[in-house]
Scaffold this active site. Structure first.
Site, PDB file in Angstrom:
ATOM      1  N   TYR A   1       0.833  -1.202   0.000  1.00 18.51           N
ATOM      2  CA  TYR A   1       0.000   0.000   0.000  1.00 18.51           C
ATOM      3  C   TYR A   1       0.871   1.257   0.000  1.00 18.51           C
ATOM      4  O   TYR A   1       0.526   2.260  -0.611  1.00 18.51           O
ATOM      5  CB  TYR A   1      -0.948   0.014   1.198  1.00 18.51           C
ATOM      6  CG  TYR A   1      -1.977   1.109   1.076  1.00 18.51           C
ATOM      7  CD1 TYR A   1      -3.108   0.909   0.288  1.00 18.51           C
ATOM      8  CD2 TYR A   1      -1.801   2.347   1.700  1.00 18.51           C
ATOM      9  CE1 TYR A   1      -4.043   1.921   0.138  1.00 18.51           C
ATOM     10  CE2 TYR A   1      -2.737   3.358   1.548  1.00 18.51           C
ATOM     11  CZ  TYR A   1      -3.864   3.144   0.768  1.00 18.51           C
ATOM     12  OH  TYR A   1      -4.781   4.135   0.614  1.00 18.51           O
TER      13      TYR A   1
ATOM     14  N   PHE B   1      -5.420  21.161 -25.210  1.00 17.54           N
ATOM     15  CA  PHE B   1      -5.862  19.777 -25.301  1.00 17.54           C
ATOM     16  C   PHE B   1      -7.134  19.662 -24.466  1.00 17.54           C
ATOM     17  O   PHE B   1      -7.261  20.327 -23.437  1.00 17.54           O
ATOM     18  CB  PHE B   1      -4.798  18.790 -24.822  1.00 17.54           C
ATOM     19  CG  PHE B   1      -5.236  17.370 -25.020  1.00 17.54           C
ATOM     20  CD1 PHE B   1      -5.273  16.818 -26.293  1.00 17.54           C
ATOM     21  CD2 PHE B   1      -5.695  16.602 -23.960  1.00 17.54           C
ATOM     22  CE1 PHE B   1      -5.741  15.533 -26.498  1.00 17.54           C
ATOM     23  CE2 PHE B   1      -6.162  15.316 -24.161  1.00 17.54           C
ATOM     24  CZ  PHE B   1      -6.188  14.777 -25.433  1.00 17.54           C
ATOM     25  N   THR B   2      -8.058  18.818 -24.908  1.00 15.75           N
ATOM     26  CA  THR B   2      -9.402  18.754 -24.296  1.00 15.75           C
ATOM     27  C   THR B   2      -9.361  18.648 -22.769  1.00 15.75           C
ATOM     28  O   THR B   2      -9.896  19.513 -22.072  1.00 15.75           O
ATOM     29  CB  THR B   2     -10.165  17.540 -24.877  1.00 15.75           C
ATOM     30  OG1 THR B   2      -9.338  16.390 -24.776  1.00 15.75           O
ATOM     31  CG2 THR B   2     -10.517  17.775 -26.345  1.00 15.75           C
TER      32      THR B   2
ATOM     33  N   ASP C   1       3.258  19.831 -20.892  1.00 21.87           N
ATOM     34  CA  ASP C   1       2.426  18.662 -21.145  1.00 21.87           C
ATOM     35  C   ASP C   1       3.361  17.737 -21.905  1.00 21.87           C
ATOM     36  O   ASP C   1       3.594  17.898 -23.104  1.00 21.87           O
ATOM     37  CB  ASP C   1       1.185  19.032 -21.977  1.00 21.87           C
ATOM     38  CG  ASP C   1       0.324  17.804 -22.276  1.00 21.87           C
ATOM     39  OD1 ASP C   1       0.853  16.675 -22.187  1.00 21.87           O
ATOM     40  OD2 ASP C   1      -0.856  17.980 -22.617  1.00 21.87           O
TER      41      ASP C   1
ATOM     42  N   LYS D   1       1.044   7.321 -23.664  1.00 24.81           N
ATOM     43  CA  LYS D   1       1.647   7.651 -24.952  1.00 24.81           C
ATOM     44  C   LYS D   1       3.144   7.319 -24.900  1.00 24.81           C
ATOM     45  O   LYS D   1       3.512   6.167 -25.049  1.00 24.81           O
ATOM     46  CB  LYS D   1       1.411   9.124 -25.307  1.00 24.81           C
ATOM     47  CG  LYS D   1      -0.009   9.437 -25.799  1.00 24.81           C
ATOM     48  CD  LYS D   1      -1.035   9.479 -24.702  1.00 24.81           C
ATOM     49  CE  LYS D   1      -2.383  10.007 -25.125  1.00 24.81           C
ATOM     50  NZ  LYS D   1      -2.835  11.116 -24.313  1.00 24.81           N
TER      51      LYS D   1
ATOM     52  N   ARG E   1     -11.915  14.412 -36.570  1.00 18.79           N
ATOM     53  CA  ARG E   1     -11.499  15.591 -35.811  1.00 18.79           C
ATOM     54  C   ARG E   1     -11.936  16.788 -36.639  1.00 18.79           C
ATOM     55  O   ARG E   1     -11.181  17.340 -37.413  1.00 18.79           O
ATOM     56  CB  ARG E   1      -9.980  15.592 -35.574  1.00 18.79           C
ATOM     57  CG  ARG E   1      -9.553  14.780 -34.358  1.00 18.79           C
ATOM     58  CD  ARG E   1     -10.018  15.422 -33.065  1.00 18.79           C
ATOM     59  NE  ARG E   1      -9.655  14.685 -31.871  1.00 18.79           N
ATOM     60  CZ  ARG E   1     -10.535  14.250 -30.965  1.00 18.79           C
ATOM     61  NH1 ARG E   1     -11.826  14.427 -31.142  1.00 18.79           N
ATOM     62  NH2 ARG E   1     -10.125  13.642 -29.862  1.00 18.79           N
TER      63      ARG E   1
ATOM     64  N   PHE F   1     -18.886  13.700 -30.003  1.00 20.66           N
ATOM     65  CA  PHE F   1     -18.197  12.816 -30.948  1.00 20.66           C
ATOM     66  C   PHE F   1     -18.111  11.375 -30.455  1.00 20.66           C
ATOM     67  O   PHE F   1     -18.056  10.442 -31.257  1.00 20.66           O
ATOM     68  CB  PHE F   1     -16.792  13.351 -31.294  1.00 20.66           C
ATOM     69  CG  PHE F   1     -15.867  13.525 -30.122  1.00 20.66           C
ATOM     70  CD1 PHE F   1     -15.884  14.694 -29.381  1.00 20.66           C
ATOM     71  CD2 PHE F   1     -14.975  12.528 -29.766  1.00 20.66           C
ATOM     72  CE1 PHE F   1     -15.023  14.865 -28.299  1.00 20.66           C
ATOM     73  CE2 PHE F   1     -14.117  12.686 -28.690  1.00 20.66           C
ATOM     74  CZ  PHE F   1     -14.153  13.859 -27.946  1.00 20.66           C
TER      75      PHE F   1
HETATM   76  C1  LIG Z   1      -3.798  12.003 -23.942  1.00 20.56           C
HETATM   77  C2  LIG Z   1      -3.402  13.380 -23.642  1.00 20.56           C
HETATM   78  C3  LIG Z   1      -3.614  13.957 -22.372  1.00 20.56           C
HETATM   79  C4  LIG Z   1      -4.405  13.279 -21.286  1.00 20.56           C
HETATM   80  O1  LIG Z   1      -3.858  12.087 -20.866  1.00 20.56           O
HETATM   81  P1  LIG Z   1      -4.748  10.820 -20.444  1.00 20.56           P
HETATM   82  O2  LIG Z   1      -3.723   9.814 -20.052  1.00 20.56           O
HETATM   83  O3  LIG Z   1      -5.586  10.418 -21.610  1.00 20.56           O
HETATM   84  O4  LIG Z   1      -5.586  11.234 -19.274  1.00 20.56           O
HETATM   85  C5  LIG Z   1      -3.125  15.234 -22.167  1.00 20.56           C
HETATM   86  N1  LIG Z   1      -2.500  15.925 -23.131  1.00 20.56           N
HETATM   87  C6  LIG Z   1      -2.301  15.414 -24.362  1.00 20.56           C
HETATM   88  C7  LIG Z   1      -1.595  16.221 -25.395  1.00 20.56           C
HETATM   89  C8  LIG Z   1      -2.751  14.135 -24.660  1.00 20.56           C
HETATM   90  O5  LIG Z   1      -2.582  13.649 -25.903  1.00 20.56           O
END
Ligand SMILES: *Cc1c(COP(=O)(O)O)cnc(C)c1O
Length: 458
Positions: A73, A125-126, A216, A259, A383, A449
């Site tokens: 833990y 980014f969203t 980011d 990623k 997109r 979407f």
């Molecule tokens: C995927 C992504 C995120 C968010 O990450 P998650 O692991 O999906 O929560 C943030 N910024 C960019 C540019 C991304 O492509």
């Protein structure tokens, strides 16, 4: 110049069969999915280019690490391995694991932003923007103009426009800007990189005004590769050295391990400032878990630690970028309209030019993605106008870019798969005049979407 093929820098030890389907089966499947590729069952997909998020193939070394999960833990061995990997490869001092990138975005936004603040960024980014706004910030886009033009040729289309950044500082005051968010690379601009020179200049301007620089870092290794390829003075440097220099200009980073860390789940917040780190550890227990696991199993942290080291291997990243470019160039050479230059993680089809006879409110990119699936079983995503949503008055936003994204998972497909994708798109391009638009028959109120449904116009 002699040019040799760059083959996959791996051999295949475990295989996952994929299924070819008939055109009749695919027509039924896309109809059942309301012409929305997000609603297809993955078992009906032949080559899945929906996203590069969490879709990577892990190595034997990562899978071996999974068996060494210390599921304690608190104070798991794997956390310390992850911390060491982030310190060694990225150069940040403190690490807070999170379940994925948006978990880190949530924590950073809450500890750094006060209501009424401004957060500039090189495009948005969203999830990143949503968390900044949830914490009370206003977002300001400070990316260079070229990023919004699908055909503008610029080696570093993700760069911050320093004049736009300076103008924001002049307008709202530096004390209202806790940090600038610099994405490397810029996903929504097509996976476009930021130059080292730009990072230096952004940091200089920001730090002069006591504004922090937060990365980011999602596709930071891909960005490092582009610097090595395109920026003077970096051709002889290792990817690791370039990455370290990039992050030396920042104060922290949010990371989606799904990623560039080559894992299926995971993320983290990295920081240099101890006081900010203390605040992050207070919040992470509320939203994710103990600061030494942050919503992840020990085995997941181990896989991510190992993925971080593997990701800076030159042959891995050279092949990764090369494979994306191979697909992009194959399409461009056949006259298919794609976003230029080809970015790091995806090839974007320009649906406006592909289907000029379909007006934007008959959803050309949505239909193009559906037709590509019917043609070949290749799954892509829209997109464009559907992703952009509606404004406060209920009217569609009409974005300049109406695109279909072909996103390449890491270490999953071979060049032969890319050939199949290219041939399918080219065949579709040849019969593009016969493709008609769509009518939306179900529309959810937010993030439409994902679940909207359509039917073809007669
Ligand atoms: C995927 C992504 C995120 C968010 O990450 P998650 O692991 O999906 O929560 C943030 N910024 C960019 C540019 C991304 O492509």
């Amino acid at each position: 110049m002699e040019k040799r093929t760059i083959a996959e820098p791996y051999k295949i030890k475990v295989v996952e069969p994929i299924k070819m389907t008939s055109r009749t089966q695919r027509e039924a499947a896309i109809q059942a999915a309301g012409y929305n590729t997000f609603l297809l069952n993955s078992k009906d997909v032949y080559i899945d280019l929906l996203t590069d998020s969490g879709t990577s193939a892990m190595s034997d070394n990562q899978w071996a690490g999974m068996m060494l999960g210390d599921e304690a833990y608190a104070g798991s061995v794997n956390f310390y391995n992850l911390e060491e990997a982030v310190r060694e490869v990225y150069g940040f001092k403190y690490v807070v694991p999170t379940h994925q990138g948006r978990g880190a975005e949530n924590i950073l936004s809450r500890i750094a932003i006060k209501p009424g603040d401004w957060v500039p960024g090189n495009m948005y980014f969203t999830t990143t923007r949503a968390h900044q706004e949830l914490a009370g910030a206003n977002f300001a886009d400070v990316i260079i103009d070229e990023a919004h033009d699908s055909q503008a040729d610029h080696p570093f289309k993700g760069n911050v426009d320093l004049a736009k950044f300076q103008a924001l500082i002049d307008r709202v005051g530096a004390d209202k800007i806790p940090y600038i968010c610099v994405a490397v690379t810029v996903n929504l601009a097509g996976g476009q990189p930021v130059s080292m020179k730009n990072l230096q200049e952004v940091a200089e301007l920001a730090h002069q005004h006591k504004i922090k620089v937060m990365f980011d870092a999602t596709r930071c290794v891909e960005n490092a590769y582009f610097i090595r390829e395109r920026e003077e003075g970096y051709q002889e440097k290792s990817i690791g050295a370039i990455l370290k220099e990039m992050f030396s200009y920042g104060d922290g980073a949010t990371m989606s391990g799904k990623k560039d860390c080559l894992v299926n789940i995971g993320g983290f917040l990295a920081l240099n400032d101890e006081a900010l780190y203390q605040k992050a550890t207070q919040l992470v227990v509320l939203f994710e878990g103990m600061p030494s696991y942050g919503g992840l199993a020990g085995r997941d942290m181990e896989a991510m630690a190992r993925g971080i080291y593997e990701s800076v291997d030159f042959h891995y990243i050279q092949h990764r970028i090369g494979q994306v470019r191979y697909l992009g160039e194959k399409l461009a050479n056949a006259g298919v309209p794609v976003v230029n230059p080809i970015g790091g993680h995806a090839v974007f089809l320009d649906a406006r030019q592909f289907l000029p006879h379909i007006p934007q409110d008959q959803f050309p990119a949505q239909m193009l993605a559906a037709q590509l699936y019917i043609e070949s079983g290749v799954r892509s995503m829209e997109r464009g106008i559907i992703s952009a949503g509606r404004d406060k008055n209920g009217n569609h936003y009409y974005p300049k870019l109406e695109l279909v994204r072909l996103t390449i998972p890491r270490r999953v497909y071979t060049y032969a798969h890319m050939d199949v994708v290219a041939e399918s798109v080219i065949d579709l391009f040849e019969r593009r005049h016969s493709i008609k638009g769509l009518e939306m028959i179900y529309e959810p109120p937010v993030l439409r979407f994902f679940t909207a449904r359509f039917k073809p116009l007669a």
